[in-house]
Design a protein around this motif. Structure first.
Motif, mmCIF file in Angstrom:
data_model
loop_
_atom_site.group_PDB
_atom_site.id
_atom_site.type_symbol
_atom_site.label_atom_id
_atom_site.label_comp_id
_atom_site.label_asym_id
_atom_site.label_seq_id
_atom_site.Cartn_x
_atom_site.Cartn_y
_atom_site.Cartn_z
ATOM 1 N N PRO A 117 0.827 -1.208 0.000
ATOM 2 C CA PRO A 117 0.000 0.000 0.000
ATOM 3 C C PRO A 117 0.861 1.257 0.000
ATOM 4 N N PRO A 118 0.351 2.367 -0.505
ATOM 5 C CA PRO A 118 1.128 3.611 -0.540
ATOM 6 C C PRO A 118 1.513 4.072 0.863
ATOM 7 N N ALA A 119 2.737 4.510 0.997
ATOM 8 C CA ALA A 119 3.187 5.111 2.257
ATOM 9 C C ALA A 119 2.810 6.582 2.205
ATOM 10 N N SER A 120 1.562 6.868 2.503
ATOM 11 C CA SER A 120 1.027 8.211 2.302
ATOM 12 C C SER A 120 -0.063 8.487 3.312
ATOM 13 N N SER A 121 -0.273 9.764 3.594
ATOM 14 C CA SER A 121 -1.390 10.165 4.448
ATOM 15 C C SER A 121 -2.594 10.579 3.610
ATOM 16 N N ASP A 122 -2.507 10.345 2.311
ATOM 17 C CA ASP A 122 -3.610 10.655 1.405
ATOM 18 C C ASP A 122 -4.506 9.423 1.298
ATOM 19 N N GLY A 123 -5.669 9.488 1.912
ATOM 20 C CA GLY A 123 -6.573 8.348 1.921
ATOM 21 C C GLY A 123 -7.078 7.969 0.547
ATOM 22 N N THR A 124 -7.168 8.938 -0.377
ATOM 23 C CA THR A 124 -7.648 8.600 -1.712
ATOM 24 C C THR A 124 -6.651 7.702 -2.437
ATOM 25 N N LEU A 125 -5.353 7.894 -2.175
ATOM 26 C CA LEU A 125 -4.353 7.016 -2.787
ATOM 27 C C LEU A 125 -4.471 5.598 -2.230
ATOM 28 N N ILE A 126 -4.707 5.501 -0.926
ATOM 29 C CA ILE A 126 -4.830 4.183 -0.305
ATOM 30 C C ILE A 126 -6.095 3.487 -0.784
ATOM 31 N N TYR A 171 -9.536 13.303 8.268
ATOM 32 C CA TYR A 171 -10.372 12.321 8.948
ATOM 33 C C TYR A 171 -9.565 11.538 9.975
ATOM 34 N N ASP A 172 -10.272 11.131 11.032
ATOM 35 C CA ASP A 172 -9.725 10.141 11.943
ATOM 36 C C ASP A 172 -10.482 8.830 11.719
ATOM 37 N N ARG A 173 -10.231 7.845 12.563
ATOM 38 C CA ARG A 173 -10.819 6.523 12.347
ATOM 39 C C ARG A 173 -12.351 6.547 12.407
ATOM 40 N N ALA A 174 -12.921 7.278 13.348
ATOM 41 C CA ALA A 174 -14.376 7.322 13.473
ATOM 42 C C ALA A 174 -15.010 8.016 12.271
ATOM 43 N N GLN A 175 -14.407 9.122 11.817
ATOM 44 C CA GLN A 175 -14.940 9.821 10.657
ATOM 45 C C GLN A 175 -14.811 8.975 9.398
ATOM 46 N N ALA A 184 -5.913 -9.505 2.222
ATOM 47 C CA ALA A 184 -4.988 -8.647 2.960
ATOM 48 C C ALA A 184 -5.300 -7.172 2.707
ATOM 49 N N ALA A 185 -5.628 -6.830 1.463
ATOM 50 C CA ALA A 185 -5.964 -5.440 1.158
ATOM 51 C C ALA A 185 -7.240 -5.012 1.863
ATOM 52 N N SER A 186 -8.216 -5.917 1.952
ATOM 53 C CA SER A 186 -9.457 -5.607 2.657
ATOM 54 C C SER A 186 -9.185 -5.320 4.131
ATOM 55 N N LEU A 187 -8.381 -6.158 4.742
ATOM 56 C CA LEU A 187 -8.050 -5.950 6.154
ATOM 57 C C LEU A 187 -7.294 -4.638 6.354
ATOM 58 N N TYR A 188 -6.360 -4.351 5.457
ATOM 59 C CA TYR A 188 -5.596 -3.102 5.577
ATOM 60 C C TYR A 188 -6.514 -1.905 5.374
ATOM 61 N N TYR A 189 -7.412 -2.007 4.410
ATOM 62 C CA TYR A 189 -8.315 -0.896 4.125
ATOM 63 C C TYR A 189 -9.197 -0.587 5.333
ATOM 64 N N PHE A 190 -9.706 -1.625 5.987
ATOM 65 C CA PHE A 190 -10.600 -1.401 7.124
ATOM 66 C C PHE A 190 -9.873 -1.117 8.426
ATOM 67 N N TYR A 191 -8.763 -1.782 8.651
ATOM 68 C CA TYR A 191 -8.152 -1.749 9.982
ATOM 69 C C TYR A 191 -6.734 -1.186 10.009
ATOM 70 N N GLY A 192 -6.193 -0.782 8.876
ATOM 71 C CA GLY A 192 -4.820 -0.300 8.844
ATOM 72 C C GLY A 192 -4.609 0.952 9.687
ATOM 73 N N ALA A 193 -3.371 1.133 10.141
ATOM 74 C CA ALA A 193 -3.038 2.285 10.977
ATOM 75 C C ALA A 193 -3.284 3.610 10.265
ATOM 76 N N TRP A 194 -3.300 3.601 8.940
ATOM 77 C CA TRP A 194 -3.501 4.838 8.171
ATOM 78 C C TRP A 194 -4.804 5.534 8.528
ATOM 79 N N ARG A 195 -5.812 4.773 8.996
ATOM 80 C CA ARG A 195 -7.120 5.371 9.282
ATOM 81 C C ARG A 195 -7.098 6.280 10.510
ATOM 82 N N ALA A 196 -6.066 6.202 11.296
ATOM 83 C CA ALA A 196 -6.018 7.032 12.506
ATOM 84 C C ALA A 196 -5.966 8.518 12.164
ATOM 85 N N SER A 197 -5.353 8.859 11.031
ATOM 86 C CA SER A 197 -5.232 10.267 10.645
ATOM 87 C C SER A 197 -4.832 10.342 9.174
ATOM 88 N N PHE A 198 -5.713 10.889 8.332
ATOM 89 C CA PHE A 198 -5.394 10.960 6.905
ATOM 90 C C PHE A 198 -6.200 12.064 6.236
#
Length: 270
Positions: free
Chosen positions: A34-43, A106-110, A84-98
């Motif tokens: 997955p992209p090493a990025s804080s841009d959620g659209t790329l992920i 957004y944060d994880r709840a948003q 693996a991509a599904s799990l990363y998309y839903f639960y990856g650390a990237w969702r904490a702040s992007f």
């Protein structure tokens, strides 16, 4: 599955050869980290590419088509990439702040309340179950809930389709029926036949009734073959809902009889 399942379902070798060649030429977009990025659209774009291409390769392999392009000849590995991509998309650390569209942060709840989910879930779960990856399947089953936004995905899914997935996940998690009454009502009152048939098979599974399960699954698969299957598309080559339910029944050792062969080839069985 039969080695000739793709032909039995009406797929042509020339079509599968073209798709295999295209996916082989495009591996840089989906057989990668997955992209090493804080841009959620790329992920999200990466996850969508993995889901789309990986599920196509998985579908071709599960129908008995031999993919002549390494590493795509290992179609089970392509399925594992989807999971693996599904799990990363839903639960990856990237969702904490992007960052999201239009500069929103957004944060994880948003993210849970706004990001699309149905495509990654509806392919990730049946593929995980078909591969016998129970841990991944259980983790994915934690995701659906009534708080999720309606998502039509790439295939114009309906509110009933969303409601079915939320209802089934809730019941499989052992939650009381009252927790998803609204979703069940949406399925039963809705006009769409696909979620109704899936719900009937799922209820037989929950009731641990192998005879009713086989009858309902047969009806579900027959509807898919008559109304959903398109030999010019691969996202319908196997029935997602029936594949998930069949492997859930296998996991529970329900001992249900198989539907007829011409229908069973719509269930991915690696």
């Amino acid at each position: 599955m039969s080695e000739a399942a793709w032909a039995e379902l009406g797929y042509e070798r020339e079509f599968l050869d073209r798709v295999a060649a295209l996916e082989s030429d495009d591996t840089d977009s989906w057989m990668c980290d997955p992209p090493a990025s804080s841009d959620g659209t790329l992920i999200q774009g990466w996850a969508t590419d993995v889901n789309t291409s990986g599920s196509r390769v998985f579908a071709m392999g599960s129908m008995g088509y031999t993919i002549p392009h390494p590493p795509l000849d290992d179609w089970r590995a392509a399925g594992r990439r989807v999971v693996a991509a599904s799990l990363y998309y839903f639960y990856g650390a990237w969702r904490a702040s992007f960052e999201w569209h239009y500069g929103e942060h957004y944060d994880r709840a948003q993210a849970r309340g706004n990001l699309p989910w149905i495509d990654m879930y509806s392919f990730g779960l049946p593929i995980a179950l078909s591969l016998g990856d129970w841990a991944a399947a259980d983790k994915l089953l934690e995701w659906p809930g009534p708080d999720l936004p309606f998502d039509e995905g790439l295939d114009d899914l309906t509110e009933e389709d969303n409601a079915y997935q939320i209802w089934l996940a809730s019941r499989l998690r052992g939650e009381p029926a009252t927790a998803c009454e609204a979703q069940l009502g949406a399925v039963l009152r809705g006009r769409r036949k696909r979620p109704k048939l899936a719900q009937a098979a799922a209820q037989a599974l929950l009731d641990r009734d192998p005879t009713a399960f086989t009858q309902a699954l047969t009806a579900q698969l027959r509807h898919h073959r008559q109304r959903e299957l398109d030999p010019k598309q691969l996202d319908c080559a196997f029935c997602l809902e029936a594949t998930a339910l069949w492997h859930l029944a296998r996991r529970q050792d329900l001992k249900a009889q198989e539907p007829p062969h011409e229908l069973m080839i719509l269930i991915a069985r690696p």
